[in-house]
Design an enzyme around this catalytic site. Structure first.
Site, PDB file in Angstrom:
ATOM      1  CE1 TYR A 164      -8.824  -3.601   1.260  1.00 14.65           C
ATOM      2  CE2 TYR A 164      -8.271  -1.382   0.534  1.00 14.65           C
ATOM      3  CZ  TYR A 164      -7.907  -2.591   1.127  1.00 14.65           C
ATOM      4  OH  TYR A 164      -6.619  -2.763   1.589  1.00 14.65           O
ATOM      5  CG  ASN A 175      -2.841  -2.972   7.406  1.00 12.68           C
ATOM      6  OD1 ASN A 175      -2.828  -2.427   6.301  1.00 12.68           O
ATOM      7  ND2 ASN A 175      -3.824  -3.767   7.801  1.00 12.68           N
ATOM      8  CD  GLU A 214      -8.313  -9.214  -3.433  1.00  9.45           C
ATOM      9  OE1 GLU A 214      -9.115  -8.930  -2.519  1.00  9.45           O
ATOM     10  OE2 GLU A 214      -7.175  -9.665  -3.195  1.00  9.45           O
ATOM     11  CG  HIS A 244      -4.747  -6.425  -0.213  1.00  8.33           C
ATOM     12  ND1 HIS A 244      -5.934  -6.505   0.480  1.00  8.33           N
ATOM     13  CD2 HIS A 244      -4.871  -7.262  -1.280  1.00  8.33           C
ATOM     14  CE1 HIS A 244      -6.746  -7.348  -0.151  1.00  8.33           C
ATOM     15  NE2 HIS A 244      -6.122  -7.814  -1.219  1.00  8.33           N
ATOM     16  CE  LYS A 250      -3.486  -2.467   2.755  1.00  6.80           C
ATOM     17  NZ  LYS A 250      -4.285  -2.416   4.004  1.00  6.80           N
TER      18      LYS A 250
HETATM   19  N1  UDP Z   1      -8.946  -1.521   8.252  1.00  6.89           N
HETATM   20  C1  UDP Z   1      -9.041  -0.373   9.022  1.00  6.89           C
HETATM   21  N2  UDP Z   1      -9.699  -0.427  10.214  1.00  6.89           N
HETATM   22  C2  UDP Z   1     -10.249  -1.590  10.673  1.00  6.89           C
HETATM   23  C3  UDP Z   1     -10.151  -2.748   9.900  1.00  6.89           C
HETATM   24  C4  UDP Z   1      -9.493  -2.688   8.684  1.00  6.89           C
HETATM   25  O1  UDP Z   1      -8.533   0.671   8.632  1.00  6.89           O
HETATM   26  O2  UDP Z   1     -10.823  -1.570  11.789  1.00  6.89           O
HETATM   27  C5  UDP Z   1      -8.238  -1.472   6.970  1.00  6.89           C
HETATM   28  C6  UDP Z   1      -6.860  -2.121   7.057  1.00  6.89           C
HETATM   29  O3  UDP Z   1      -5.950  -1.342   6.288  1.00  6.89           O
HETATM   30  C7  UDP Z   1      -7.088  -3.463   6.414  1.00  6.89           C
HETATM   31  C8  UDP Z   1      -8.121  -3.117   5.340  1.00  6.89           C
HETATM   32  O4  UDP Z   1      -8.966  -2.174   5.985  1.00  6.89           O
HETATM   33  O5  UDP Z   1      -5.890  -3.995   5.880  1.00  6.89           O
HETATM   34  C9  UDP Z   1      -8.946  -4.268   4.849  1.00  6.89           C
HETATM   35  O6  UDP Z   1      -9.558  -4.903   5.954  1.00  6.89           O
HETATM   36  P1  UDP Z   1      -9.606  -6.485   6.043  1.00  6.89           P
HETATM   37  O7  UDP Z   1     -10.504  -6.828   7.180  1.00  6.89           O
HETATM   38  O8  UDP Z   1      -9.905  -7.073   4.719  1.00  6.89           O
HETATM   39  O9  UDP Z   1      -8.100  -6.851   6.506  1.00  6.89           O
HETATM   40  P2  UDP Z   1      -6.891  -7.532   5.705  1.00  6.89           P
HETATM   41  O10 UDP Z   1      -7.489  -8.545   4.780  1.00  6.89           O
HETATM   42  O11 UDP Z   1      -6.149  -6.439   4.986  1.00  6.89           O
HETATM   43  O12 UDP Z   1      -6.040  -8.155   6.776  1.00  6.89           O
HETATM   44 MG    MG Z   2      -9.046  -8.389   3.409  1.00  2.00          MG
END
Ligand code: UDP
Ligand code: MG
Length: 162
Positions: A60, A123, A137, A126, A20
């Site tokens: 997303y 974080n 994706e 992705h 990211k």
């Molecule tokens: N995210 C956030 N706040 C939250 C949960 C998720 O900002 O409380 C963001 C975070 O960057 C995350 C992305 O949304 O990587 C996508 O969420 P997902 O649950 O799909 O997590 P991932 O698959 O990236 O672990």
């Molecule tokens: Mg995810």
């Protein structure tokens, strides 16, 4: 014990991995690629792109009801993202293990987010969460002709295929 070529081919998977804008800006591209590469996974596609907000919303779409959705899409489209496709046996699930838990406060040390990130909104990486999302994706981010097909010289050593 050598695996035969067919069994190996049947277990091959592809997953979509993206660094990211925070990971790119923090100079973590080589560090992150190295972890996938050293594991033995194979890079089959890569490009640096700044997605539009509507593209980020597509990426997303599963999260559109969540309160952080708008900020997340603004962030993903705020700068260059390194989009990649990695191939290997079990790469979808193991890629998620290499990445670590969504919230870096909960990611184990040794994982990418555990070692390199601190808060959930930044974080750095992705990874597709399953076979269906991986397919969707990869199709969203890459044209078929951008995906390479090649045999890596390492494959016989990583997998023990004859
Ligand atoms: N995210 C956030 N706040 C939250 C949960 C998720 O900002 O409380 C963001 C975070 O960057 C995350 C992305 O949304 O990587 C996508 O969420 P997902 O649950 O799909 O997590 P991932 O698959 O990236 O672990
Ligand atoms: Mg995810």
């Amino acid at each position: 014990m050598l695996q035969d070529q067919e069994a190996h081919a049947a277990q091959m998977e592809r997953t979509f991995i993206a660094i990211k804008p925070d990971g790119v800006q923090r100079g973590l591209i080589s560090e992150i690629i190295a972890r996938f590469e050293r594991k033995g996974f194979k890079l089959v596609a890569i490009k640096l792109v700044t997605p539009t907000k509507s593209f980020a919303q597509k990426h997303y779409h599963d999260l559109k009801e969540r309160p952080f959705f708008d900020g997340l899409c603004d962030f993903l489209s705020s700068g260059p993202v390194l989009a990649m496709v990695w191939e290997g046996e079990g790469v979808i699930k193991y890629g998620r293990k290499l990445i670590g838990a969504t919230d870096p406060q909960k990611s184990e040390p040794g994982t990418i987010r555990g070692d390199l990130a601190v808060v959930v909104g930044r974080n750095i990486i992705h990874g597709s969460d399953g076979p269906e999302t991986a397919k969707d994706e990869i199709n969203l981010w890459f044209k078929p002709e951008e995906l390479t097909n090649y045999t890596s010289n390492q494959e016989k050593w990583v997998y023990g295929v004859n």
